[in-house]
Design an enzyme around this catalytic site. Structure first.
Site, PDB file in Angstrom:
ATOM      1  N   GLY A  32       0.789  -1.236   0.000  1.00 34.69           N
ATOM      2  CA  GLY A  32       0.000   0.000   0.000  1.00 34.69           C
ATOM      3  C   GLY A  32       0.818   1.281   0.000  1.00 34.69           C
ATOM      4  N   ASP A  34       2.884   2.351   2.253  1.00 36.06           N
ATOM      5  CA  ASP A  34       4.257   2.041   2.708  1.00 36.06           C
ATOM      6  C   ASP A  34       5.101   1.570   1.523  1.00 36.06           C
ATOM      7  OD1 ASP A  34       5.355  -0.009   5.562  1.00 36.06           O
ATOM      8  OD2 ASP A  34       6.225   1.762   4.612  1.00 36.06           O
ATOM      9  N   SER A 122      -4.940   3.309   8.088  1.00 35.38           N
ATOM     10  CA  SER A 122      -5.608   2.113   8.605  1.00 35.38           C
ATOM     11  C   SER A 122      -6.765   1.594   7.754  1.00 35.38           C
ATOM     12  CB  SER A 122      -6.122   2.312  10.050  1.00 35.38           C
ATOM     13  OG  SER A 122      -5.040   2.304  10.957  1.00 35.38           O
ATOM     14  N   TYR A 126      -5.257  -2.642   7.113  1.00 41.72           N
ATOM     15  CA  TYR A 126      -5.701  -2.673   8.524  1.00 41.72           C
ATOM     16  C   TYR A 126      -7.225  -2.586   8.671  1.00 41.72           C
ATOM     17  CZ  TYR A 126      -0.847  -2.442  10.195  1.00 41.72           C
ATOM     18  OH  TYR A 126       0.477  -2.724  10.465  1.00 41.72           O
TER      19      TYR A 126
HETATM   20  N1  APR Z   1      -1.285   6.911  -2.148  1.00 42.94           N
HETATM   21  C1  APR Z   1      -2.343   7.225  -1.341  1.00 42.94           C
HETATM   22  N2  APR Z   1      -3.144   6.302  -0.778  1.00 42.94           N
HETATM   23  C2  APR Z   1      -2.869   5.001  -1.035  1.00 42.94           C
HETATM   24  C3  APR Z   1      -1.781   4.584  -1.856  1.00 42.94           C
HETATM   25  C4  APR Z   1      -0.979   5.606  -2.426  1.00 42.94           C
HETATM   26  N3  APR Z   1       0.068   5.317  -3.229  1.00 42.94           N
HETATM   27  N4  APR Z   1      -1.764   3.213  -1.885  1.00 42.94           N
HETATM   28  C5  APR Z   1      -2.799   2.799  -1.139  1.00 42.94           C
HETATM   29  N5  APR Z   1      -3.473   3.858  -0.621  1.00 42.94           N
HETATM   30  C6  APR Z   1      -4.659   3.883   0.247  1.00 42.94           C
HETATM   31  C7  APR Z   1      -5.430   2.611   0.395  1.00 42.94           C
HETATM   32  O1  APR Z   1      -6.377   2.501  -0.649  1.00 42.94           O
HETATM   33  C8  APR Z   1      -6.094   2.816   1.749  1.00 42.94           C
HETATM   34  O2  APR Z   1      -7.271   3.586   1.604  1.00 42.94           O
HETATM   35  O3  APR Z   1      -4.174   4.168   1.560  1.00 42.94           O
HETATM   36  C9  APR Z   1      -5.091   3.666   2.528  1.00 42.94           C
HETATM   37  C10 APR Z   1      -4.282   2.907   3.592  1.00 42.94           C
HETATM   38  O4  APR Z   1      -4.011   1.613   3.111  1.00 42.94           O
HETATM   39  P1  APR Z   1      -2.639   0.821   3.461  1.00 42.94           P
HETATM   40  O5  APR Z   1      -1.533   1.407   2.698  1.00 42.94           O
HETATM   41  O6  APR Z   1      -2.950  -0.634   3.314  1.00 42.94           O
HETATM   42  O7  APR Z   1      -2.355   1.158   4.993  1.00 42.94           O
HETATM   43  P2  APR Z   1      -3.026   0.576   6.325  1.00 42.94           P
HETATM   44  O8  APR Z   1      -4.426   0.137   6.123  1.00 42.94           O
HETATM   45  O9  APR Z   1      -2.731   1.619   7.366  1.00 42.94           O
HETATM   46  O10 APR Z   1      -2.173  -0.738   6.628  1.00 42.94           O
HETATM   47  C11 APR Z   1      -0.826  -0.594   6.993  1.00 42.94           C
HETATM   48  O11 APR Z   1      -0.148  -2.130   5.314  1.00 42.94           O
HETATM   49  O12 APR Z   1       1.271  -1.626   3.623  1.00 42.94           O
HETATM   50  C12 APR Z   1       1.202  -2.213   4.843  1.00 42.94           C
HETATM   51  O13 APR Z   1       3.376  -1.888   5.812  1.00 42.94           O
HETATM   52  C13 APR Z   1       2.020  -1.478   5.882  1.00 42.94           C
HETATM   53  O14 APR Z   1       1.734  -3.190   7.518  1.00 42.94           O
HETATM   54  C14 APR Z   1       1.314  -1.893   7.139  1.00 42.94           C
HETATM   55  C15 APR Z   1      -0.146  -1.916   6.719  1.00 42.94           C
END
Ligand code: APR
Length: 169
Positions: A32, A34, A122, A126
């Site tokens: 995502g 990260d 999240s 998450y």
């Molecule tokens: N830019 C903006 N938003 C994004 C992007 C991007 N490039 N990629 C994904 N998203 C959105 C997703 O659609 C979601 O709505 O960001 C939001 C958060 O999703 P995640 O990245 O999965 O983060 P989270 O739910 O907080 O989970 C964190 O996921 O990637 C792993 O290492 C991270 O273990 C941690 C967990």
């Protein structure tokens, strides 16, 4: 007064002082947001995260806390890593999600960042429901005294954009 703005797109493309990373406690990358930040920002970010692990965060960054590193090759100057809570039906972790936003703003203020971009923390891996995350995110930012002048919520798809837009108007 901090202006709240909305953008649909990738957080890696935001030309702001700091972008907030939806990290995990290891600080060593993931998918995502990260994954995108480390991929686009390059190895400098991971190197800085490893230094943090070796120094203050031996056990990893606790949920709800925030810490800054370089943004490497991203347009931003800093990445503010924060660890969101995993959604739980049985336990109300809202204060931890609020803490992510409050702590990220605190770190941004310490850096002197004037513009900060937040993803929908999240709401991906998450599994936090978008509507509730948008409520917590916008209410917390509005309630937190900060020197940051613009908080930009960067949403990755139409549904997330609509849900946050309903909160920001
Ligand atoms: N830019 C903006 N938003 C994004 C992007 C991007 N490039 N990629 C994904 N998203 C959105 C997703 O659609 C979601 O709505 O960001 C939001 C958060 O999703 P995640 O990245 O999965 O983060 P989270 O739910 O907080 O989970 C964190 O996921 O990637 C792993 O290492 C991270 O273990 C941690 C967990």
């Amino acid at each position: 007064m901090t202006e709240l703005t909305l953008v649909k797109g990738s957080i890696t493309e935001q030309d702001v002082d700091a972008v907030v990373n939806a990290a995990n406690s290891s600080l060593l990358g993931g998918g995502g947001v990260d994954g995108a930040i480390h991929r686009q920002g390059g190895p400098e970010i991971l190197a800085a995260c490893r230094d943090l692990r070796a120094a203050h965060y031996g056990k990893g960054l606790p949920t709800g806390e925030a810490v800054a590193t370089t943004a490497g090759r991203l347009p931003a100057r800093w990445v503010i890593h924060t660890v969101g809570p995993v959604w739980s039906v049985s336990e109300d972790r809202s204060r931890l999600l609020a803490s992510c936003h409050r702590e990220a703003l605190r770190v941004a203020g310490e850096l002197g960042a004037r513009t900060v971009a937040f993803p929908a923390i999240s709401t991906g891996v998450y599994r936090w429901p978008l509507e509730d995350a948008a409520r917590i995110a916008t209410e917390t930012v509005r309630a937190t005294p900060t020197s940051v002048e613009e908080v930009r919520f960067v949403l990755f798809d139409d549904r997330a954009y609509e849900v946050f837009a309903a909160r920001i108007g």
